[in-house]
Design a protein around this motif. Structure first.
Motif, PDB file in Angstrom:
ATOM      1  N   GLN A 133      30.900   8.723  25.136  1.00  0.00           N
ATOM      2  CA  GLN A 133      29.675   9.050  25.857  1.00  0.00           C
ATOM      3  C   GLN A 133      28.724   7.856  25.890  1.00  0.00           C
ATOM      4  OE1 GLN A 133      28.728  12.502  23.460  1.00  0.00           O
ATOM      5  NE2 GLN A 133      29.181  13.881  25.162  1.00  0.00           N
ATOM      6  N   LYS A 134      28.820   6.981  24.900  1.00  0.00           N
ATOM      7  CA  LYS A 134      27.968   5.784  24.856  1.00  0.00           C
ATOM      8  C   LYS A 134      28.429   4.751  25.880  1.00  0.00           C
ATOM      9  CE  LYS A 134      26.879   6.377  19.992  1.00  0.00           C
ATOM     10  NZ  LYS A 134      27.119   5.894  18.630  1.00  0.00           N
ATOM     11  N   ALA A 135      29.740   4.559  25.984  1.00  0.00           N
ATOM     12  CA  ALA A 135      30.300   3.575  26.905  1.00  0.00           C
ATOM     13  C   ALA A 135      31.698   4.028  27.304  1.00  0.00           C
ATOM     14  CB  ALA A 135      30.367   2.204  26.244  1.00  0.00           C
ATOM     15  N   ALA A 136      31.866   4.353  28.567  1.00  0.00           N
ATOM     16  CA  ALA A 136      33.143   4.863  29.047  1.00  0.00           C
ATOM     17  C   ALA A 136      34.174   3.748  29.147  1.00  0.00           C
ATOM     18  CB  ALA A 136      32.978   5.531  30.401  1.00  0.00           C
ATOM     19  N   HIS A 137      35.363   4.050  28.715  1.00  0.00           N
ATOM     20  CA  HIS A 137      36.522   3.177  28.939  1.00  0.00           C
ATOM     21  C   HIS A 137      37.041   3.512  30.340  1.00  0.00           C
ATOM     22  CE1 HIS A 137      40.244   1.016  28.176  1.00  0.00           C
ATOM     23  NE2 HIS A 137      40.867   2.047  28.705  1.00  0.00           N
ATOM     24  N   THR A 138      37.651   2.561  31.008  1.00  0.00           N
ATOM     25  CA  THR A 138      38.212   2.845  32.331  1.00  0.00           C
ATOM     26  C   THR A 138      39.627   2.286  32.430  1.00  0.00           C
ATOM     27  OG1 THR A 138      37.329   0.817  33.325  1.00  0.00           O
ATOM     28  CG2 THR A 138      35.946   2.793  33.463  1.00  0.00           C
ATOM     29  N   ASN A 139      40.401   2.898  33.314  1.00  0.00           N
ATOM     30  CA  ASN A 139      41.727   2.412  33.687  1.00  0.00           C
ATOM     31  C   ASN A 139      41.758   2.267  35.204  1.00  0.00           C
ATOM     32  OD1 ASN A 139      42.972   2.294  31.149  1.00  0.00           O
ATOM     33  ND2 ASN A 139      43.561   4.441  31.226  1.00  0.00           N
ATOM     34  N   PRO A 140      42.414   1.216  35.718  1.00  0.00           N
ATOM     35  CA  PRO A 140      42.484   1.040  37.170  1.00  0.00           C
ATOM     36  C   PRO A 140      43.463   2.027  37.811  1.00  0.00           C
ATOM     37  CG  PRO A 140      43.704  -0.703  36.062  1.00  0.00           C
ATOM     38  CD  PRO A 140      43.065   0.130  34.996  1.00  0.00           C
ATOM     39  N   VAL A 141      42.980   2.715  38.859  1.00  0.00           N
ATOM     40  CA  VAL A 141      43.820   3.617  39.645  1.00  0.00           C
ATOM     41  C   VAL A 141      43.387   3.461  41.101  1.00  0.00           C
ATOM     42  CG1 VAL A 141      44.503   6.009  40.100  1.00  0.00           C
ATOM     43  CG2 VAL A 141      43.996   5.307  37.747  1.00  0.00           C
ATOM     44  N   ASP A 142      44.321   3.103  41.949  1.00  0.00           N
ATOM     45  CA  ASP A 142      44.063   3.012  43.383  1.00  0.00           C
ATOM     46  C   ASP A 142      42.824   2.165  43.691  1.00  0.00           C
ATOM     47  OD1 ASP A 142      44.691   3.640  46.090  1.00  0.00           O
ATOM     48  OD2 ASP A 142      43.224   5.268  46.083  1.00  0.00           O
ATOM     49  N   GLY A 143      42.654   1.069  42.959  1.00  0.00           N
ATOM     50  CA  GLY A 143      41.537   0.166  43.224  1.00  0.00           C
ATOM     51  C   GLY A 143      40.203   0.601  42.661  1.00  0.00           C
ATOM     52  N   HIS A 144      40.179   1.632  41.834  1.00  0.00           N
ATOM     53  CA  HIS A 144      38.941   2.125  41.227  1.00  0.00           C
ATOM     54  C   HIS A 144      39.073   2.112  39.705  1.00  0.00           C
ATOM     55  CE1 HIS A 144      37.072   3.640  44.935  1.00  0.00           C
ATOM     56  NE2 HIS A 144      38.308   3.940  45.306  1.00  0.00           N
ATOM     57  N   ASP A 145      37.942   2.010  39.031  1.00  0.00           N
ATOM     58  CA  ASP A 145      37.908   2.099  37.574  1.00  0.00           C
ATOM     59  C   ASP A 145      37.660   3.548  37.193  1.00  0.00           C
ATOM     60  OD1 ASP A 145      38.309  -0.635  37.161  1.00  0.00           O
ATOM     61  OD2 ASP A 145      36.178  -1.046  37.455  1.00  0.00           O
ATOM     62  N   VAL A 146      38.727   4.228  36.778  1.00  0.00           N
ATOM     63  CA  VAL A 146      38.667   5.652  36.435  1.00  0.00           C
ATOM     64  C   VAL A 146      38.232   5.809  34.980  1.00  0.00           C
ATOM     65  CG1 VAL A 146      40.069   7.728  36.124  1.00  0.00           C
ATOM     66  CG2 VAL A 146      40.374   6.308  38.160  1.00  0.00           C
ATOM     67  N   PRO A 147      37.147   6.557  34.739  1.00  0.00           N
ATOM     68  CA  PRO A 147      36.694   6.740  33.362  1.00  0.00           C
ATOM     69  C   PRO A 147      37.669   7.581  32.540  1.00  0.00           C
ATOM     70  CG  PRO A 147      35.332   8.031  34.871  1.00  0.00           C
ATOM     71  CD  PRO A 147      36.291   7.251  35.701  1.00  0.00           C
ATOM     72  N   VAL A 148      37.874   7.158  31.287  1.00  0.00           N
ATOM     73  CA  VAL A 148      38.759   7.858  30.357  1.00  0.00           C
ATOM     74  C   VAL A 148      38.004   8.007  29.047  1.00  0.00           C
ATOM     75  CG1 VAL A 148      40.943   7.736  29.121  1.00  0.00           C
ATOM     76  CG2 VAL A 148      40.792   6.817  31.447  1.00  0.00           C
ATOM     77  N   PRO A 149      37.922   9.212  28.494  1.00  0.00           N
ATOM     78  CA  PRO A 149      38.533  10.448  28.978  1.00  0.00           C
ATOM     79  C   PRO A 149      37.727  11.057  30.123  1.00  0.00           C
ATOM     80  CG  PRO A 149      37.277  10.918  26.997  1.00  0.00           C
ATOM     81  CD  PRO A 149      37.196   9.427  27.226  1.00  0.00           C
ATOM     82  N   HIS A 150      38.368  11.988  30.822  1.00  0.00           N
ATOM     83  CA  HIS A 150      37.689  12.801  31.831  1.00  0.00           C
ATOM     84  C   HIS A 150      38.414  14.136  31.939  1.00  0.00           C
ATOM     85  CE1 HIS A 150      40.756  10.770  34.410  1.00  0.00           C
ATOM     86  NE2 HIS A 150      40.850  11.986  34.963  1.00  0.00           N
ATOM     87  N   PHE A 151      37.741  15.090  32.548  1.00  0.00           N
ATOM     88  CA  PHE A 151      38.345  16.390  32.802  1.00  0.00           C
ATOM     89  C   PHE A 151      37.821  16.884  34.129  1.00  0.00           C
ATOM     90  CE2 PHE A 151      34.298  17.639  31.095  1.00  0.00           C
ATOM     91  CZ  PHE A 151      33.995  18.827  31.721  1.00  0.00           C
ATOM     92  N   GLY A 152      38.403  17.951  34.624  1.00  0.00           N
ATOM     93  CA  GLY A 152      37.943  18.518  35.873  1.00  0.00           C
ATOM     94  C   GLY A 152      38.850  19.635  36.309  1.00  0.00           C
ATOM     95  N   VAL A 153      38.860  19.865  37.596  1.00  0.00           N
ATOM     96  CA  VAL A 153      39.639  20.968  38.141  1.00  0.00           C
ATOM     97  C   VAL A 153      40.168  20.571  39.510  1.00  0.00           C
ATOM     98  CG1 VAL A 153      37.668  22.150  39.207  1.00  0.00           C
ATOM     99  CG2 VAL A 153      39.606  23.497  38.435  1.00  0.00           C
ATOM    100  N   ILE A 154      41.307  21.139  39.855  1.00  0.00           N
ATOM    101  CA  ILE A 154      41.893  20.923  41.175  1.00  0.00           C
ATOM    102  C   ILE A 154      41.495  22.105  42.045  1.00  0.00           C
ATOM    103  CG2 ILE A 154      44.035  20.661  42.476  1.00  0.00           C
ATOM    104  CD1 ILE A 154      45.227  19.493  39.824  1.00  0.00           C
ATOM    105  N   LEU A 155      40.834  21.815  43.139  1.00  0.00           N
ATOM    106  CA  LEU A 155      40.327  22.848  44.048  1.00  0.00           C
ATOM    107  C   LEU A 155      41.170  22.879  45.315  1.00  0.00           C
ATOM    108  CD1 LEU A 155      36.558  21.880  43.731  1.00  0.00           C
ATOM    109  CD2 LEU A 155      37.703  23.793  42.581  1.00  0.00           C
ATOM    110  N   GLU A 156      41.002  23.938  46.092  1.00  0.00           N
ATOM    111  CA  GLU A 156      41.567  23.980  47.432  1.00  0.00           C
ATOM    112  C   GLU A 156      40.830  22.926  48.264  1.00  0.00           C
ATOM    113  OE1 GLU A 156      44.125  25.813  48.487  1.00  0.00           O
ATOM    114  OE2 GLU A 156      44.331  26.666  46.470  1.00  0.00           O
ATOM    115  N   TRP A 157      41.483  22.385  49.292  1.00  0.00           N
ATOM    116  CA  TRP A 157      40.928  21.290  50.087  1.00  0.00           C
ATOM    117  C   TRP A 157      39.519  21.607  50.612  1.00  0.00           C
ATOM    118  CZ3 TRP A 157      43.274  16.639  50.182  1.00  0.00           C
ATOM    119  CH2 TRP A 157      42.750  15.673  51.042  1.00  0.00           C
TER     120      TRP A 157
END
Length: 142
Positions: free
Chosen positions: A58-82
């Protein structure tokens, strides 16, 4: 596809701000609560925010590159209908949400084409919301 609801408990160092965020930004229904935690109906799943001192991520997010973006790790969420995802993206934009990764379509025209967006809650927890063009490609490798 029939799924069982998941239960996820996350740390928040400001329970009042986090509660307001999940209520106001996402319009989530509250369940049980105490002075130290709150249950939410997170798109059919149980999300619990627990009061806790600030964590390293929470103090400083780590990131990993995915599709040209820095994706924060850890993360959570949900998959929605389009259409649900599109409505949520519009709602978040209309509220002036600061995105870590603005809503866009990832892997366009490829297996696993998906709409995605990332943001932080007020306590630094990273959230991702996504939708697949074809839900049958959720776990497809090729």
């Amino acid at each position: 596809m029939s799924l069982s609801p998941f239960h996820l408990a996350i740390p928040v160092y400001d329970l009042v701000a986090a509660r307001q965020f999940y209520n106001d930004v996402f319009g989530l229904e509250e369940g049980r609560s105490s002075d130290h935690w709150v249950d939410f109906n997170f798109f059919g799943h149980q999300l619990v925010i627990h009061e806790h001192p600030k964590t390293a991520s929470q103090k400083a997010a780590h990131t990993n590159p995915v599709d040209g973006h820095d994706v924060p790790v850890p993360h959570f969420g949900v998959i929605l209908e389009w259409k649900q995802w599109q409505a949520l993206a519009e709602r978040l934009k209309s509220l002036g949400t600061k995105f870590v990764i603005e809503p866009y379509v990832r892997f366009e025209g490829q297996v696993g084409e998906q709409a995605t967006m990332f943001l932080f809650d007020p306590c630094g927890n990273a959230l991702e919301f996504k939708a697949f063009k074809d839900m049958n490609e959720l776990f497809r490798k090729d």
